[in-house]
Write a protein that holds these residues in place. Structure first.
Motif, PDB file in Angstrom:
ATOM      1  N   GLY A  63       0.814  -1.212   0.000  1.00 23.58           N
ATOM      2  CA  GLY A  63       0.000   0.000   0.000  1.00 23.58           C
ATOM      3  C   GLY A  63       0.845   1.258   0.000  1.00 23.58           C
ATOM      4  N   LEU A  64       1.948   1.246   0.743  1.00 25.95           N
ATOM      5  CA  LEU A  64       2.836   2.404   0.766  1.00 25.95           C
ATOM      6  C   LEU A  64       3.539   2.582  -0.572  1.00 25.95           C
ATOM      7  N   GLN A  65       3.949   1.481  -1.185  1.00 28.98           N
ATOM      8  CA  GLN A  65       4.670   1.576  -2.457  1.00 28.98           C
ATOM      9  C   GLN A  65       3.780   2.081  -3.584  1.00 28.98           C
ATOM     10  N   GLY A  66       2.473   2.009  -3.383  1.00 25.63           N
ATOM     11  CA  GLY A  66       1.574   2.459  -4.433  1.00 25.63           C
ATOM     12  C   GLY A  66       1.600   3.956  -4.650  1.00 25.63           C
ATOM     13  N   TRP A  67       1.999   4.719  -3.625  1.00 28.97           N
ATOM     14  CA  TRP A  67       1.987   6.181  -3.788  1.00 28.97           C
ATOM     15  C   TRP A  67       3.235   6.871  -3.259  1.00 28.97           C
ATOM     16  N   LEU A  68       4.282   6.094  -2.892  1.00 28.51           N
ATOM     17  CA  LEU A  68       5.523   6.683  -2.407  1.00 28.51           C
ATOM     18  C   LEU A  68       6.711   6.036  -3.095  1.00 28.51           C
ATOM     19  N   PRO A 109      10.475   4.253  -2.965  1.00 26.94           N
ATOM     20  CA  PRO A 109      10.980   3.272  -1.994  1.00 26.94           C
ATOM     21  C   PRO A 109      11.558   3.910  -0.739  1.00 26.94           C
ATOM     22  N   THR A 110      12.321   5.000  -0.899  1.00 27.83           N
ATOM     23  CA  THR A 110      12.894   5.664   0.277  1.00 27.83           C
ATOM     24  C   THR A 110      11.807   6.277   1.142  1.00 27.83           C
ATOM     25  N   GLN A 111      10.851   6.951   0.522  1.00 28.54           N
ATOM     26  CA  GLN A 111       9.753   7.537   1.285  1.00 28.54           C
ATOM     27  C   GLN A 111       8.933   6.461   1.990  1.00 28.54           C
ATOM     28  N   ALA A 112       8.664   5.373   1.296  1.00 33.99           N
ATOM     29  CA  ALA A 112       7.889   4.285   1.895  1.00 33.99           C
ATOM     30  C   ALA A 112       8.617   3.699   3.100  1.00 33.99           C
ATOM     31  N   ARG A 113       9.927   3.560   2.986  1.00 30.72           N
ATOM     32  CA  ARG A 113      10.709   3.015   4.091  1.00 30.72           C
ATOM     33  C   ARG A 113      10.634   3.925   5.309  1.00 30.72           C
ATOM     34  N   TRP A 114      10.783   5.231   5.112  1.00 30.31           N
ATOM     35  CA  TRP A 114      10.762   6.157   6.239  1.00 30.31           C
ATOM     36  C   TRP A 114       9.367   6.294   6.843  1.00 30.31           C
ATOM     37  N   VAL A 115       8.361   6.336   6.011  1.00 29.16           N
ATOM     38  CA  VAL A 115       6.994   6.397   6.546  1.00 29.16           C
ATOM     39  C   VAL A 115       6.707   5.147   7.370  1.00 29.16           C
ATOM     40  N   ALA A 116       7.120   3.998   6.866  1.00 29.47           N
ATOM     41  CA  ALA A 116       6.899   2.753   7.609  1.00 29.47           C
ATOM     42  C   ALA A 116       7.639   2.768   8.938  1.00 29.47           C
ATOM     43  N   MET A 117       8.880   3.256   8.937  1.00 26.96           N
ATOM     44  CA  MET A 117       9.643   3.286  10.186  1.00 26.96           C
ATOM     45  C   MET A 117       9.017   4.227  11.208  1.00 26.96           C
ATOM     46  N   VAL A 118       8.569   5.377  10.770  1.00 25.85           N
ATOM     47  CA  VAL A 118       7.939   6.320  11.711  1.00 25.85           C
ATOM     48  C   VAL A 118       6.653   5.727  12.286  1.00 25.85           C
ATOM     49  N   VAL A 119       5.854   5.125  11.421  1.00 24.97           N
ATOM     50  CA  VAL A 119       4.609   4.502  11.899  1.00 24.97           C
ATOM     51  C   VAL A 119       4.920   3.366  12.869  1.00 24.97           C
ATOM     52  N   MET A 120       5.939   2.571  12.562  1.00 25.26           N
ATOM     53  CA  MET A 120       6.312   1.481  13.457  1.00 25.26           C
ATOM     54  C   MET A 120       6.814   2.003  14.803  1.00 25.26           C
TER      55      MET A 120
END
Length: 419
Positions: free
Chosen positions: A91-96, A98-109
């Motif tokens: 879902g993150l990769q659909g609109w971000l 790879p680097t943005q998706a990784r950082w968004v995932a880390m912040v959410v985690m």
């Protein structure tokens, strides 16, 4: 305010009291600071690449990848996780990027770790009088700082979104089960079952948390177990049907035994040709871990100190875990904090401190042999303590056979408490 809480408030002074009031405004930057500090200096291939690759296979599938999306776990047995984290990353990769998706995932985690602290505090505040809230908040601030530091370290370095989902779902389920036991949540037990099923689908070892549903009133146990099983199965069924070799492929993946593990301390020795890793663990080790962990969780859930059931299951599973990656300490620390906070007026950080010593202090200060025995003793000791101990002051859950919605308007205050 109780005399003990009054003494604590007096010793804190105005600055300390303001810190307690704004504890989450302090814990938030603390959590994010640890997340940033624990980033690798050079971005190197780690487990996050497996999540990214799996997410692309799920999102694109078809002829772009060998076998297609439904064959991903049969072709990639190293992906020792389930569909929920892959779907989240897709879902993150659909609109971000790879680097943005990784950082968004880390912040959410990282924020999920802070949410676990908040849920543990909320559970504790349900069990204490208004006069004891100062003590609970003080323990939350201190214990939360330790827990979020350990959590953000695991998230920053290893980025295991599957473990984050499993642990967050487990603590959320405990909060909902407590509401169901108190009669304050009509649909709480359904949601708890869905969370536990999702956690088990995200990470296979999280199946040891499912027996905590036995802490529910008797009429709710069977439906909740059915919902949890159905939820986990719903995530996996497309892949199990799409490729019948999925389950056997995942189960056959070799797991190395590390010298600082509890399994090595029990006699599975390291190879003289490698200073750290020995041969693969016995093929049935995962079934043994899940079986013993689930049994410990079940026994504790049926006794009075039911909130300790997830910690007991995880502790026994980790006692004989062949690997010792630092992110394994995330679960012991946050679940220990959950139990410590739920002690009500006797809230202390004893279990949290023990988890920090076993999973962070010993591995960094002692040799692998000492660290392995420390993990083994911690896991077996914690599980045995809660399995054998019947915490006084709360009714047996076995006696709770009245459905929540037909209880009286004033349910017993101690139903969900640990006193």
């Amino acid at each position: 305010m109780s005399a003990r809480s009054a003494r604590i408030a007096t010793r804190l002074g105005p600055i300390g009291r303001n810190a307690l009031q704004g504890r989450y405004f302090l814990l938030l930057p603390w959590t994010l600071a640890w997340l940033v500090a624990r980033q690798p200096r050079v971005e190197y291939p780690n487990d996050w690449l497996i999540f990214e690759h799996s997410a692309r296979v799920i999102a694109i599938g078809g002829p772009h990848y060998p076998g297609g999306a439904l064959h991903i776990w049969a072709n990639e047995p190293a992906a020792q996780f389930g569909p929920p984290p892959v779907l989240a990353v897709a879902g993150l990769q659909g609109w971000l990027t790879p680097t943005q998706a990784r950082w968004v995932a880390m912040v959410v985690m990282a924020l999920a770790g802070l949410a676990i602290v908040a849920m543990a505090e909320r559970l504790a505040l349900r069990a204490v009088s208004a006069g004891e809230t100062v003590r609970v908040r003080a323990v939350t601030l201190v214990g939360g700082a330790a827990a979020t530091a350990a959590w953000s370290t695991g998230v920053g370095l290893y980025r295991h979104i599957d473990d984050v989902i499993a642990l967050t779902c487990a603590v959320g389920a405990v909060l909902l089960i407590d509401a169901a036991r108190r009669g304050t949540g009509r649909n709480a037990f359904w949601l708890a079952a869905v969370l536990l099923g999702t956690g088990a689908a995200a990470k296979p070892w999280a199946v040891v948390f499912v027996p905590v549903l036995f802490a529910l009133p008797r009429p709710r146990i069977a439906p909740a177990l059915l919902v949890a099983t159905g939820t986990a199965f719903a995530f996996w069924v497309p892949f199990l049907i799409g490729d019948p070799h999925t389950a056997s492929s995942i189960a056959s993946y070799p797991v190395p035994v590390q010298r600082d593990s509890g399994l090595h301390a029990l006699g599975v020795r390291a190879s003289q040709y490698h200073p750290y890793v020995a041969h693969s663990a016995p093929g049935a080790i995962r079934l043994l871990q899940f079986g013993l962990g689930g049994l410990a969780c079940l026994v504790v859930a049926r006794r009075r100190w039911w909130i300790a059931a997830p910690l007991s299951g995880l502790a026994l599973r980790l006692a004989i875990e062949p690997q010792t990656w630092p992110y394994y300490g995330m679960g012991p620390v946050v679940l220990s904090l959950l139990v410590d906070l739920s002690r009500g007026s006797r809230t202390r950080l004893e279990l949290t401190a023990l988890a920090l010593v076993a999973w962070y202090a010993l591995p960094n200060l002692a040799g692998p042999g000492v660290a392995g025995w420390g993990r083994l003793i911690w896991g077996a000791g914690v599980a045995a303590y809660f399995v054998l101990r019947r915490e006084p002051g709360a009714p047996d859950c076995a006696a709770m056979s009245i459905p929540a919605q037909v209880r009286t308007e004033q349910p017993p205050a101690a139903v969900g408490a640990i006193s």
